[in-house]
Design a protein around this motif. Sequence first.
Motif, PDB file in Angstrom:
ATOM      1  N   LEU A 156       0.829  -1.198   0.000  1.00 27.33           N
ATOM      2  CA  LEU A 156       0.000   0.000   0.000  1.00 27.33           C
ATOM      3  C   LEU A 156       0.868   1.254   0.000  1.00 27.33           C
ATOM      4  CD1 LEU A 156      -2.779  -0.947   2.554  1.00 27.33           C
ATOM      5  CD2 LEU A 156      -2.901  -0.914   0.069  1.00 27.33           C
ATOM      6  N   PHE A 157       0.301   2.313  -0.533  1.00 27.67           N
ATOM      7  CA  PHE A 157       0.921   3.630  -0.528  1.00 27.67           C
ATOM      8  C   PHE A 157      -0.179   4.600  -0.151  1.00 27.67           C
ATOM      9  CE2 PHE A 157       2.417   7.532  -2.713  1.00 27.67           C
ATOM     10  CZ  PHE A 157       3.654   7.636  -2.101  1.00 27.67           C
ATOM     11  N   TYR A 158       0.159   5.604   0.631  1.00 26.81           N
ATOM     12  CA  TYR A 158      -0.862   6.539   1.095  1.00 26.81           C
ATOM     13  C   TYR A 158      -1.342   7.425  -0.039  1.00 26.81           C
ATOM     14  CZ  TYR A 158       0.342   4.994   5.749  1.00 26.81           C
ATOM     15  OH  TYR A 158       0.544   4.231   6.858  1.00 26.81           O
ATOM     16  N   THR A 159      -2.464   7.014  -0.641  1.00 27.67           N
ATOM     17  CA  THR A 159      -3.137   7.803  -1.667  1.00 27.67           C
ATOM     18  C   THR A 159      -4.633   7.793  -1.362  1.00 27.67           C
ATOM     19  OG1 THR A 159      -3.600   5.963  -3.177  1.00 27.67           O
ATOM     20  CG2 THR A 159      -1.481   7.093  -3.451  1.00 27.67           C
ATOM     21  N   ASN A 160      -5.346   8.684  -2.030  1.00 27.30           N
ATOM     22  CA  ASN A 160      -6.798   8.629  -1.919  1.00 27.30           C
ATOM     23  C   ASN A 160      -7.330   7.667  -2.989  1.00 27.30           C
ATOM     24  OD1 ASN A 160      -6.919  10.052  -4.362  1.00 27.30           O
ATOM     25  ND2 ASN A 160      -7.523  11.972  -3.404  1.00 27.30           N
ATOM     26  N   SER A 161      -8.622   7.576  -3.119  1.00 26.17           N
ATOM     27  CA  SER A 161      -9.204   6.612  -4.054  1.00 26.17           C
ATOM     28  C   SER A 161      -8.969   6.980  -5.513  1.00 26.17           C
ATOM     29  CB  SER A 161     -10.709   6.463  -3.795  1.00 26.17           C
ATOM     30  OG  SER A 161     -11.353   7.720  -3.921  1.00 26.17           O
ATOM     31  N   SER A 162      -8.558   8.208  -5.775  1.00 26.39           N
ATOM     32  CA  SER A 162      -8.228   8.635  -7.140  1.00 26.39           C
ATOM     33  C   SER A 162      -6.741   8.485  -7.445  1.00 26.39           C
ATOM     34  CB  SER A 162      -8.642  10.100  -7.350  1.00 26.39           C
ATOM     35  OG  SER A 162     -10.031  10.239  -7.180  1.00 26.39           O
ATOM     36  N   GLY A 163      -5.975   8.017  -6.461  1.00 23.59           N
ATOM     37  CA  GLY A 163      -4.548   7.815  -6.658  1.00 23.59           C
ATOM     38  C   GLY A 163      -3.695   9.034  -6.326  1.00 23.59           C
ATOM     39  N   VAL A 164      -4.296  10.088  -5.780  1.00 19.21           N
ATOM     40  CA  VAL A 164      -3.547  11.296  -5.414  1.00 19.21           C
ATOM     41  C   VAL A 164      -2.806  11.023  -4.111  1.00 19.21           C
ATOM     42  CG1 VAL A 164      -3.727  13.737  -4.804  1.00 19.21           C
ATOM     43  CG2 VAL A 164      -5.242  12.765  -6.555  1.00 19.21           C
ATOM     44  N   PRO A 165      -1.481  11.238  -4.075  1.00 19.44           N
ATOM     45  CA  PRO A 165      -0.703  10.953  -2.869  1.00 19.44           C
ATOM     46  C   PRO A 165      -1.108  11.807  -1.675  1.00 19.44           C
ATOM     47  CG  PRO A 165       0.745  11.223  -4.753  1.00 19.44           C
ATOM     48  CD  PRO A 165      -0.630  11.661  -5.187  1.00 19.44           C
ATOM     49  N   PHE A 166      -0.972  11.233  -0.504  1.00 19.65           N
ATOM     50  CA  PHE A 166      -1.213  11.941   0.744  1.00 19.65           C
ATOM     51  C   PHE A 166      -0.298  13.161   0.825  1.00 19.65           C
ATOM     52  CE2 PHE A 166      -0.359  12.849   5.193  1.00 19.65           C
ATOM     53  CZ  PHE A 166      -1.639  12.867   5.723  1.00 19.65           C
ATOM     54  N   THR A 167      -0.794  14.217   1.418  1.00 20.06           N
ATOM     55  CA  THR A 167       0.002  15.423   1.597  1.00 20.06           C
ATOM     56  C   THR A 167      -0.214  15.988   2.994  1.00 20.06           C
ATOM     57  OG1 THR A 167       0.337  17.707   0.848  1.00 20.06           O
ATOM     58  CG2 THR A 167      -1.850  16.781   0.507  1.00 20.06           C
ATOM     59  N   ALA A 168       0.805  16.613   3.528  1.00 19.98           N
ATOM     60  CA  ALA A 168       0.694  17.239   4.848  1.00 19.98           C
ATOM     61  C   ALA A 168      -0.298  18.394   4.838  1.00 19.98           C
ATOM     62  CB  ALA A 168       2.064  17.721   5.317  1.00 19.98           C
TER      63      ALA A 168
END
Length: 189
Positions: free
Chosen positions: A103-115
């Motif tokens: 897993l990688f921290y992204t949302n359901s659209s594949g956008v990476p997590f951001t602070a």
Amino acid sequence: MWIYEKKLQYPVRVGKCDVRMARYLMEQYGGADGELAAALRYMNQRYAIPDKVIGVLTDISTEEFAHLEMIATMIYKLTKDASISELEAAGLGPNYAQRDHALFYTNSSGVPFTAAYIAAKGDPLADLYEDIAAEEKARATYQWLIDMTDDVDLQDSLKFLREREIVHALRFKESVQIIIDTKDQKKVF
């Protein structure tokens, strides 16, 4: 700091392989209103909150990490038997190409997590109202996820998480009231 019992907060059962649903659950894994954002938000805010409610932020933050583990388990179970073509069809091909089933921290659209998802104003009331809103948004998302699956086992775990969001919102509302009730009290040392 913690005693770790290798057991989820609530059992996660999945009735079938469902890569599409796994992708939707990524919203709660690495999305703006997901479990990681909530855990980090509350842990960060606790340094600027009055002592009388600091425990609420600490408790809920650590519970959000437990929820993150539950979401990761759901995604793993929903995808573990999926073929590459099933992953691609559900939009998880890019993740597979880069990470296999990790897993990688992204949302359901594949956008990476951001602070940038982590709100902290430094004003206790502003932060707690933000936290109430975050819990209500997570509750709504869990309801929509429940509505999107016919897997009763998965629905059970999602219902547990939805109910915990309601409890968290109530705890934050109680914290707001504590701060309002005590803000004008004279401090005696």
